[in-house]
Every structure is written in C-alpha cells, then in structure tokens.
Motif scaffolding. Sequence first.
Motif, PDB file in Angstrom:
ATOM      1  N   ALA A   1      37.556 -12.493  22.417  1.00 37.05           N
ATOM      2  CA  ALA A   1      36.433 -11.970  23.101  1.00 37.05           C
ATOM      3  C   ALA A   1      35.255 -12.629  24.070  1.00 37.05           C
ATOM      4  O   ALA A   1      34.895 -11.989  24.701  1.00 37.05           O
ATOM      5  N   PHE A   2      35.037 -13.714  23.488  1.00 40.66           N
ATOM      6  CA  PHE A   2      33.839 -14.338  24.237  1.00 40.66           C
ATOM      7  C   PHE A   2      34.392 -15.509  24.849  1.00 40.66           C
ATOM      8  O   PHE A   2      33.543 -16.361  25.199  1.00 40.66           O
TER       9      PHE A   2
ATOM     10  N   ASN B   1      28.184 -11.446   7.511  1.00 43.11           N
ATOM     11  CA  ASN B   1      28.564 -10.739   8.812  1.00 43.11           C
ATOM     12  C   ASN B   1      27.117  -9.875   9.311  1.00 43.11           C
ATOM     13  O   ASN B   1      26.987  -9.923  10.423  1.00 43.11           O
TER      14      ASN B   1
ATOM     15  N   ILE C   1      25.134 -12.407  11.162  1.00 46.53           N
ATOM     16  CA  ILE C   1      25.774 -12.749  12.408  1.00 46.53           C
ATOM     17  C   ILE C   1      25.568 -11.600  13.563  1.00 46.53           C
ATOM     18  O   ILE C   1      24.961 -11.960  14.472  1.00 46.53           O
ATOM     19  N   VAL C   2      25.587 -10.427  13.041  1.00 40.58           N
ATOM     20  CA  VAL C   2      25.537  -9.178  13.944  1.00 40.58           C
ATOM     21  C   VAL C   2      23.909  -9.256  14.294  1.00 40.58           C
ATOM     22  O   VAL C   2      23.652  -8.818  15.443  1.00 40.58           O
TER      23      VAL C   2
ATOM     24  N   VAL D   1      23.538 -12.537  16.796  1.00 36.91           N
ATOM     25  CA  VAL D   1      24.354 -13.146  18.161  1.00 36.91           C
ATOM     26  C   VAL D   1      24.246 -12.044  19.159  1.00 36.91           C
ATOM     27  O   VAL D   1      23.648 -11.138  19.048  1.00 36.91           O
TER      28      VAL D   1
ATOM     29  N   ASP E   1      37.483 -13.314  15.060  1.00 35.18           N
ATOM     30  CA  ASP E   1      37.050 -12.315  16.130  1.00 35.18           C
ATOM     31  C   ASP E   1      37.951 -10.956  15.855  1.00 35.18           C
ATOM     32  O   ASP E   1      37.175  -9.983  15.589  1.00 35.18           O
TER      33      ASP E   1
ATOM     34  N   GLY F   1      36.109  -9.965  12.555  1.00 35.10           N
ATOM     35  CA  GLY F   1      34.687  -9.234  12.883  1.00 35.10           C
ATOM     36  C   GLY F   1      34.793  -8.048  13.521  1.00 35.10           C
ATOM     37  O   GLY F   1      33.889  -7.011  13.287  1.00 35.10           O
ATOM     38  N   ALA F   2      35.600  -8.047  14.678  1.00 37.44           N
ATOM     39  CA  ALA F   2      35.696  -6.557  15.666  1.00 37.44           C
ATOM     40  C   ALA F   2      36.062  -5.796  14.716  1.00 37.44           C
ATOM     41  O   ALA F   2      35.871  -4.569  14.685  1.00 37.44           O
TER      42      ALA F   2
ATOM     43  N   GLU G   1      33.128  -4.503  11.936  1.00 33.13           N
ATOM     44  CA  GLU G   1      31.800  -4.276  12.373  1.00 33.13           C
ATOM     45  C   GLU G   1      32.091  -2.665  13.232  1.00 33.13           C
ATOM     46  O   GLU G   1      31.321  -1.990  13.155  1.00 33.13           O
ATOM     47  N   THR G   2      33.178  -2.851  14.330  1.00 40.27           N
ATOM     48  CA  THR G   2      32.969  -1.663  15.102  1.00 40.27           C
ATOM     49  C   THR G   2      33.811  -0.169  14.209  1.00 40.27           C
ATOM     50  O   THR G   2      33.087   0.558  14.419  1.00 40.27           O
TER      51      THR G   2
ATOM     52  N   SER H   1      29.725  -0.046  21.691  1.00 35.02           N
ATOM     53  CA  SER H   1      29.481  -1.239  22.592  1.00 35.02           C
ATOM     54  C   SER H   1      28.776  -0.693  23.928  1.00 35.02           C
ATOM     55  O   SER H   1      29.561  -0.958  24.839  1.00 35.02           O
TER      56      SER H   1
ATOM     57  N   LEU I   1      30.936  -6.026  26.543  1.00 36.97           N
ATOM     58  CA  LEU I   1      30.630  -7.437  26.567  1.00 36.97           C
ATOM     59  C   LEU I   1      30.283  -7.867  27.987  1.00 36.97           C
ATOM     60  O   LEU I   1      31.061  -7.334  28.873  1.00 36.97           O
TER      61      LEU I   1
ATOM     62  N   VAL J   1      24.831  -6.385  19.115  1.00 42.37           N
ATOM     63  CA  VAL J   1      26.079  -6.723  19.647  1.00 42.37           C
ATOM     64  C   VAL J   1      26.993  -5.561  19.547  1.00 42.37           C
ATOM     65  O   VAL J   1      27.960  -5.415  19.868  1.00 42.37           O
ATOM     66  N   VAL J   2      26.750  -4.587  18.523  1.00 43.89           N
ATOM     67  CA  VAL J   2      27.051  -3.345  18.376  1.00 43.89           C
ATOM     68  C   VAL J   2      25.830  -2.388  18.346  1.00 43.89           C
ATOM     69  O   VAL J   2      24.767  -2.763  17.788  1.00 43.89           O
TER      70      VAL J   2
HETATM   71  C1  PLO Z   1      30.721  -9.106  14.430  1.00 42.90           C
HETATM   72  C2  PLO Z   1      30.408  -9.887  13.267  1.00 42.90           C
HETATM   73  C3  PLO Z   1      31.111 -11.072  13.167  1.00 42.90           C
HETATM   74  O1  PLO Z   1      30.842 -11.931  12.038  1.00 42.90           O
HETATM   75  C4  PLO Z   1      31.733 -11.893  14.107  1.00 42.90           C
HETATM   76  C5  PLO Z   1      32.041 -10.943  15.457  1.00 42.90           C
HETATM   77  C6  PLO Z   1      33.153 -11.208  15.955  1.00 42.90           C
HETATM   78  C7  PLO Z   1      33.753 -10.346  17.222  1.00 42.90           C
HETATM   79  C8  PLO Z   1      32.944  -9.412  17.569  1.00 42.90           C
HETATM   80  C9  PLO Z   1      31.944  -8.558  16.608  1.00 42.90           C
HETATM   81  C10 PLO Z   1      31.197  -9.892  15.909  1.00 42.90           C
HETATM   82  C11 PLO Z   1      31.135  -7.526  16.890  1.00 42.90           C
HETATM   83  C12 PLO Z   1      31.945  -6.331  18.010  1.00 42.90           C
HETATM   84  C13 PLO Z   1      32.652  -7.240  19.060  1.00 42.90           C
HETATM   85  C14 PLO Z   1      33.428  -8.105  18.566  1.00 42.90           C
HETATM   86  C15 PLO Z   1      34.417  -8.478  19.587  1.00 42.90           C
HETATM   87  C16 PLO Z   1      34.573  -7.343  20.469  1.00 42.90           C
HETATM   88  C17 PLO Z   1      33.715  -6.198  19.693  1.00 42.90           C
HETATM   89  C18 PLO Z   1      31.685  -7.596  20.099  1.00 42.90           C
HETATM   90  C19 PLO Z   1      29.900 -10.191  16.511  1.00 42.90           C
HETATM   91  C20 PLO Z   1      33.104  -5.220  20.668  1.00 42.90           C
HETATM   92  C21 PLO Z   1      32.723  -3.893  20.329  1.00 42.90           C
HETATM   93  O2  PLO Z   1      32.810  -5.656  22.337  1.00 42.90           O
END
Ligand code: PLO
Length: 484
Positions: free
Chosen positions: A95-96, A184, A187-188, A191, A279, A282-283, A286-287, A348, A352, A463-464
């Motif tokens: 993702a990043f 988590n 981080i949310v 970041v 990734d 986490g994705a 969280e999503t 989102s 990103l 980040v979300v």
């Molecule tokens: C969520 C917290 C985790 O600890 C790390 C992480 C990894 C991937 C990220 C996700 C977080 C948030 C949502 C993201 C995802 C990659 C794609 C997704 C940014 C930070 C979206 C919605 O674009």
Amino acid sequence: GKAEPRPRYPRSLPSLPIIGSLLHLTNNCQFHLLLHSLQKKYGSLYSLQMGSQYMVVVNHYLHAKEVLLKKGKTFAGRPHTVTTDILTRNGKDIAFATYSPHWKFLRKQVHASLSMFGKGTLALEKIICREAASLCESLSSFQDTLLDMAPELNRAVTNVVCSLCFNSCYRRGDPEFEAMLQYNEGIVNTVGQKSLVDIFPWLQVFPNKDLALLRSCIEVRDQLLQKKFKEHKKALGSDSVNDLMDALLRVQLNMENNNSQLALPLELTDDHILMTVADIFGAGVETTSTVLKWAVLYLLHYPEVQRKIREELDQKIGFERHPQLSDRQQLPYLEATISEVLRIRPVSPLLLPHVALTDTSIGEYTIRKGAQVLVNLWSLHHDEKEWDKPEEFNPGRFLDEEGNRIYSPSPSYLPFGAGSRVCLGEALAKMEIFLFLAWILQRFTLEVHPGQPLPALEGKFGVVLQVQQFKVKARLREAWRDGV
Ligand code: PLO
Ligand code: HEM
C-alpha cells in the motif's frame, strides 16, 4: 516561428496563509471536508503547497478516472512519508510502496494468494460464518444491555484475516489479541498525512509524542509478526500452503532456487514478506470493522432501513437456516444498503496519496513529475450534480423501480479506488460485510434506549474515516427467543 504552448497549471491556493490555516484546521476539522469546500473558491481541480510538497487535489470523477484508470500507471507512485516509512521499513509493503518492479511482483503474488484462499474454495465462506456465529453468540450474551459493539466486530474481522494470513484465530480475552487491538489503535491514530512530521520532516529531530507512540506500537506488532514468521518457516517443510504467509515463503523459496530463470533480478526478502502480511492484516482489520460500525450506526439512525432489510431476510431466508454467500443476489436491499454506506462514509475519503512518476497532465492542466495527487473520494460521493441530496442515507438510490439492484447509479462512485492501485481486498471485504450484517440482522434488532440521543454521524478523519464510539442494544428477535 510558432511559440510553445504555455503550460497551464492547476489554480493554486495562496501558499503561506493557507498553510497556516491548514495546520490549524487539521487538528479539529476534517481534512477531506476542507478540501471539498475549497472547490467553491478554486474549482474542482486545484493545487496547494504543504511544506515542501506540491499537491494537486482532484474533486471530480472525470479527473479521478483519468488519474486512476487512463493514466493509472503514470500516477501509480506513492510519496515517502516519515510515519509510513517507519511503519513499512521504507516501503517494503504494497500500500505505501511506490511503483517499482518489486511492488508489481509482490502485488501480483498477494492477489493470486488471496483469490486462491478466497473465491476458489468454500473455505473462506466457512471461516466468515464461523466468526459470524461466534459474534451472534456474544451479542446474545450481552442481550438487553447497552454494548459497545466495536470490540466484538473487531474480533470477528480480525479472526477472518488472521485465518487468511496465519491460519490461526483468537478467543475472546486472549492477551495477544488485546495487545493487537491496542497497537492497531495506536498506529491508526498516528500514521498518515495528518501528522505534522509528514509535512515538515525536519520536525523529526525534536522529541515527538506521536512518533514515540507509533514506534512503540510498531515494536509490539513486529514481535508478534516475528513469532508467526518463525513458526511458519519451521513448518514450511511440509507441502501444504495454508495461508498467505506460507504462500509468500513458498514464492521466496522458489525464487532462490531458480533465480536465473527470472527476467528481472528480483528478490523477496524476509522484510518484504513481513511488511506485506502486516499490510494485508492491517487493511483487513481496520477497513472492514470501520464499515461495519458505520453500517450499524446508520441502521440506528434509519430504523426503517433496518426494518426493510429484516423483511427481506425473513422473506428470502427465514429462520430455518443461516444466510450464505449465494443469497447475495436475492437480497438486493441489503446489498444496496452496503453500497450506500460505502458511498456516504467512504472508508478512505482521500484514497491513499498518488504521485506522478513522469511529467503528465490532468484534463488540460500540466502536472509535473513528483506532484502528489489527492483524489477526494468524499467530493465524488457527495457531488450534487451526480447524487440527489447526497447527505441523505438512501439505499433506494442503488435500486431500480422493481427493487432490483443496479450496479451504480452514477459514475461518481469509487469506494475501492480503481486501476493499478485498486484495493486488493474488495471481494473479501464485500463477503464479510454481507455475511456479518445478514447474520446479525436475521437475529437481532439494533436499537438505542428510547429518548437516548443517537450517536453523531460525523466521522474522524485519519488513515481511515473513523466512527466515534457508541453503544447499542442488540435485542434478540422473537423467533430466536427461548432457544428456537
Ligand atoms: C491500519 C493499522 C495497521 O496497524 C497498519 C495498517 C496497514 C495497512 C493500512 C491500514 C493500517 C489502514 C487502511 C489502509 C491500509 C492499506 C490500505 C487501506 C490505509 C494503517 C486503505 C483504506 O487505503
Ligand atoms: C487500497 C478501500 C478493504 C487491502 C485501498 C484503497 C482504497 C481501499 C480506497 C486505495 C486505492 C488508491 O490508493 O487508489 C477499501 C475499502 C475496504 C477495503 C472501502 C472495505 C470495505 C480491504 C481489505 C484488504 C485491503 C479487506 C485486505 C485483504 C488493500 C491493499 C491496498 C488497498 C493492500 C493497497 C493497494 C495498492 O496500493 O496497490 N483500499 N479497502 N482492503 N486495500 Fe483496501
């Protein structure tokens, strides 16, 4: 002679005063709303300067599709930011990570594994239903009391991706699970671009509370990942590939054995595997949990929508059996509700950030290599020319007159992005959201106490797009009482 046509650049916000107000506003205002409202003064495509970074903001779907689809490869870059570089060991994830042959290869591998564990077999549906059953059991044990559903929803979706990534899952109260929830959240909250160090990297040299929190959360995450990694590496001798980590380790092994046959000298390091799994993990958590929380909140605000979904469920499924994926076609109103939640509160709202890899253009405007492009999904989803009363929650807009589902009533709708950076988890997320909501609403009525104020529908940008905490009462429906 003929003069070169002069390049036209997107209209730019006056830089100094705006920087001041941006920094001021991002703390308590919502960045995507601010960028949405700036259209009134600057038009749908404009630029701004954030510290040393030049950014172009896209608010119209035609420009968005040009960036994501028509010129998807040109705009497939990602910026380096202080926080995401720490999170991903300098972009060793998907993702990043910016565009590179490595990224492309890794993305392809993950895509292949996810579809193998996903659509190919019934296994994933079974896993989701197992978690849905456990979720419903927890909800009935809390019956008639006000409950914050977030931890329960979180555990359900965590266990699904945990099965997918590591072939394991957690029980309620498991200390490792609690630790994961905590890191988590940390981080949310730290970041992403809203943090000042990403605008002014030199701030890094000063002690920074957020950065320290991020580092300590990542340390906990790394320990957990490392443990899983060791276990998987040890068990790799046996032939079976049970999860994403196995699959990536297997790719690594194959590459070491016949690297000479590869067109490019690619390598898949342990770091790449760890960061990629992190990734997806986490994705995945969280999503999906965010969408479920938004869905529950909207169902509280719009009880008539909830009632219609239940009527549809009662008619098409009844009480004799559980909802399953093959019911999706038959439940257009539930599907439309999910689409509407993803429209009105996109997970989102700015996707990103994308980066132009070469000199290029958007519409008639010149975009220089290195420009950052923010696609404002919020603007696309709330465009008044495309959506009738965009702030109104109305699943009916995704249905035709007979109540059959139509795919999308407007092209100004991209909840998962599009093109070469399109979400890798769309299919998985849709399965989970559908099954979890169907299971919950087949059994429970979600409500708040009469007279109690409803939780607000404003989100919190990060980040979300996060939901603020709220409590609900999950009341077991008549048909399920007395152990039916
Ligand atoms: C969520 C917290 C985790 O600890 C790390 C992480 C990894 C991937 C990220 C996700 C977080 C948030 C949502 C993201 C995802 C990659 C794609 C997704 C940014 C930070 C979206 C919605 O674009
Ligand atoms: C990227 C949305 C669930 C994995 C994205 C992007 C969006 C998005 C908007 C950014 C696209 C861009 O930058 O142009 C969503 C929504 C989800 C969801 C709305 C839930 C409803 C998931 C799940 C997974 C996942 C469950 C994991 C299995 C990813 C990955 C990326 C991504 C890895 C980065 C892709 C890349 O940069 O190449 N998602 N996502 N997402 N998503 Fe999702």
